[in-house]
Design a protein around this motif. Structure first.
Motif: not given
Length: 215
Positions: A4-7, A194-206, A208-215
């Motif tokens: 969704l957010s990258t491809t 921008a309506r995706l943000d209001g629905a709680g659907i992240p536009r930067n999912a990749t 977010r996952m990378a940050r969690r892996l780094d953590a």
């Protein structure tokens, strides 16, 4: 999901506006890419010839096909533009679009108003279109990520798909011809990502996952 957010957004950025215009002009045989409303249909998984046979999808395609004439008239009356339906079969060797094309022809859709597409990537088709429709495909939410509104279609009695797009009110579902026309027109042929943000659907999912892996 990176799908969704990258491809899809990345594929559209890579194509650039020039590539999208060229795709529209090739499919619509149109010198002015803004003079036609392109309604793109993403094909589903099932057809009556499948195993086991499934009529839910084919019946829904028939409902959509029966709405085509009214949709064309409504778009002409609203925008002064004619419309063309483009259709891409679901990816996979078993899906050719023949079943769907036959349904549209049986319901009287003129051959010049339906273009079967087998050689263009889904993200680019979504971005080149004014609106996309499907029988509960994940391409619905993916279309929103590239700024194209989407409408789910189904035949009466088919349970609604429980998706984040529907639950958040970002994608409407229409189960009869008149509703399909109304919902497609209601999109205004644009979607603000921008309506995706209001629905709680992240536009930067990749990210977010990378940050969690780094953590």
């Amino acid at each position: 999901s990176p799908a969704l957010s990258t491809t899809w957004p990345s594929a559209v950025r890579k194509a650039r506006p020039r590539g999208l215009r060229a795709l529209r002009q090739r499919l619509l045989q149109d010198d002015d890419s803004g003079s036609i409303v392109m309604v793109h249909i993403f094909g589903g998984y099932d057809d009556p010839g499948g195993s086991p046979p499934s009529h839910a999808y084919a019946d829904s395609v028939r409902v959509l096909a029966r709405s085509a004439a009214n949709l064309s008239s409504a778009i002409l009356a609203r925008d002064g533009r004619r419309s063309v339906l483009t259709f891409s079969p679901h990816p996979g060797a078993a899906h050719t679009g023949r079943v769907e094309r036959d349904i549209f022809m049986q319901e009287g859709v003129p051959a010049q108003d339906l273009v079967i597409v087998r050689d263009a990537a889904s993200p680019l088709l979504a971005a080149a279109a004014n609106v996309t429709v499907s029988h509960f495909s994940t391409c619905g939410l993916q279309s929103l990520f590239v700024g194209t509104p989407h409408v789910f279609f189904s035949s009466p009695g088919i349970p609604l798909w429980d998706s984040i797009g529907s639950a958040s009110g970002l994608i409407a579902t229409a189960s009869d011809g008149a509703a399909i026309v109304d919902e497609i027109l209601r999109t205004g042929f644009r979607f603000d990502v921008a309506r995706l943000d209001g629905a709680g659907i992240p536009r930067n999912a990749t990210e977010r996952m990378a940050r969690r892996l780094d953590a």
